[in-house]
Write a protein that holds these residues in place. Structure first.
Motif, short mmCIF file in Angstrom:
data_model
loop_
_atom_site.label_atom_id
_atom_site.label_comp_id
_atom_site.label_asym_id
_atom_site.label_seq_id
_atom_site.Cartn_x
_atom_site.Cartn_y
_atom_site.Cartn_z
N GLY A 173 3.34 5.62 -5.70
CA GLY A 173 3.45 5.58 -7.22
C GLY A 173 4.68 4.63 -7.38
O GLY A 173 5.45 5.02 -8.66
N ASP A 174 5.21 3.68 -6.80
CA ASP A 174 6.39 2.89 -7.10
C ASP A 174 6.06 1.49 -7.36
O ASP A 174 7.19 0.66 -7.67
CB ASP A 174 7.16 2.95 -5.84
N ILE A 175 4.77 1.12 -8.06
CA ILE A 175 4.46 0.16 -8.55
C ILE A 175 4.34 0.13 -10.00
O ILE A 175 3.50 1.12 -10.55
CB ILE A 175 3.29 -0.56 -7.74
N SER A 178 0.89 -1.34 0.03
CA SER A 178 -0.07 0.09 -0.20
C SER A 178 0.73 1.29 0.14
O SER A 178 0.49 2.36 -0.83
CB SER A 178 -0.84 0.06 1.25
N VAL A 179 2.08 1.13 0.63
CA VAL A 179 3.10 2.28 0.78
C VAL A 179 3.48 2.51 -0.68
O VAL A 179 3.59 3.69 -1.42
CB VAL A 179 3.97 2.16 1.99
N LYS A 180 3.85 1.53 -1.16
CA LYS A 180 4.58 1.60 -2.68
C LYS A 180 3.46 2.16 -3.56
O LYS A 180 3.80 3.02 -4.39
CB LYS A 180 4.89 0.28 -3.22
N LYS A 237 11.35 0.52 -6.98
CA LYS A 237 10.20 0.17 -7.59
C LYS A 237 10.00 -1.11 -7.50
O LYS A 237 10.74 -2.12 -7.51
CB LYS A 237 10.68 0.86 -9.10
N ILE A 238 8.95 -1.41 -7.70
CA ILE A 238 8.06 -2.95 -7.85
C ILE A 238 7.72 -3.03 -9.24
O ILE A 238 6.69 -2.37 -9.70
CB ILE A 238 7.14 -3.17 -6.79
N VAL A 239 8.48 -3.70 -10.07
CA VAL A 239 7.67 -4.16 -11.40
C VAL A 239 7.27 -5.43 -11.41
O VAL A 239 8.03 -6.50 -11.11
CB VAL A 239 8.57 -3.93 -12.49
N MET A 240 5.83 -5.47 -11.70
CA MET A 240 5.37 -6.94 -11.85
C MET A 240 4.41 -7.13 -12.88
O MET A 240 3.63 -6.14 -13.44
CB MET A 240 4.45 -7.14 -10.67
N PRO A 241 4.48 -8.14 -13.84
CA PRO A 241 3.60 -8.44 -14.94
C PRO A 241 2.43 -8.95 -14.27
O PRO A 241 2.09 -9.07 -13.09
CB PRO A 241 4.27 -9.67 -15.52
#
Length: 223
Positions: free
Chosen positions: A120-122, A114-116, A190-194
């Protein structure tokens, strides 16, 4: 919360509504800290050891005669006062393991996600696929998606081509979604996820009716 979905070229192709139970959860910073401390503590081996005076290998002969020297009385070079002697109250092997209920661990993950999301870090990808390992390809994709910030790349399942491609990038870590943990979540910008990886995360973090957590094996999910 609705986020844009990008392709591997960094172009927006659609949008996706994130599950509110995971990405808009109540943010509990104390719980996140507790989960992080637990994970870091459980990583410690606790194999440190210092020898006491009964364990050091030194001569047992008396250092010097008892009387007449004007010096303090000593009977062994093993005493802590001598160089090479035993250590007083030194470290001994111990376990640093901390326990934390699974529901609390997963609530901490929801707080971190939720913090990410709030910051805007997702970054969502429609898919990630490569024909052959190519570090330059992954580096270019991350630069276009995150402007060179450190990245945690979540994968839905094992993908050796992508994992090998990102292996030499110091600011990129690949992680299978079912091994999502608080340390990696908080350790990367950053968290990058397909979308496929997002489905895996949602599968074990979403709440069922009646505030019951979806069951998943702890051996598979180290949260």
């Amino acid at each position: 919360m609705e986020l844009p979905v990008y392709n591997m070229a960094g172009e927006q192709v659609s949008t996706f509504e994130l599950p509110a139970t995971i990405f808009e959860a109540n943010i509990n910073r104390d719980l996140m800290h507790q989960a992080l401390v637990r994970q870091l503590a459980n990583k410690r081996l606790g194999t440190h050891k210092a020898k006491t005076r009964s364990e050091v290998n030194r001569t047992t002969a008396k250092v010097y005669r008892q009387k007449g020297t004007g010096r303090a009385r000593h009977g062994s070079r093993k005493a802590p006062i001598f160089v090479g002697g035993g250590v007083v109250h030194g470290p001994l092997p111990r376990k640093y393991t901390k326990q934390m209920p699974r529901k609390m661990r997963r609530a901490a993950l929801c707080s971190a996600l939720s913090v990410k999301a709030e910051q805007g870090d997702i970054v969502l990808l429609d898919q990630i696929s490569m024909d052959a390992p190519k570090t330059k390809h992954i580096a270019g994709m991350m630069k276009s998606l995150t402007n060179g910030e450190s990245v945690l790349l979540l994968l839905a399942d094992r993908n050796e081509i992508v994992e090998k491609s990102a292996r030499n990038l110091t600011d990129v870590k690949t992680l299978r979604a079912n091994y999502l943990n608080i340390r990696d979540l908080l350790g990367y910008s950053k968290i990058v996820m397909p979308l496929a990886a997002l489905d895996v995360v949602s599968g074990f973090l979403e709440q069922e009716a009646g505030d019951e957590w979806v069951d998943a094996e702890d051996a598979t999910v180290e949260a």
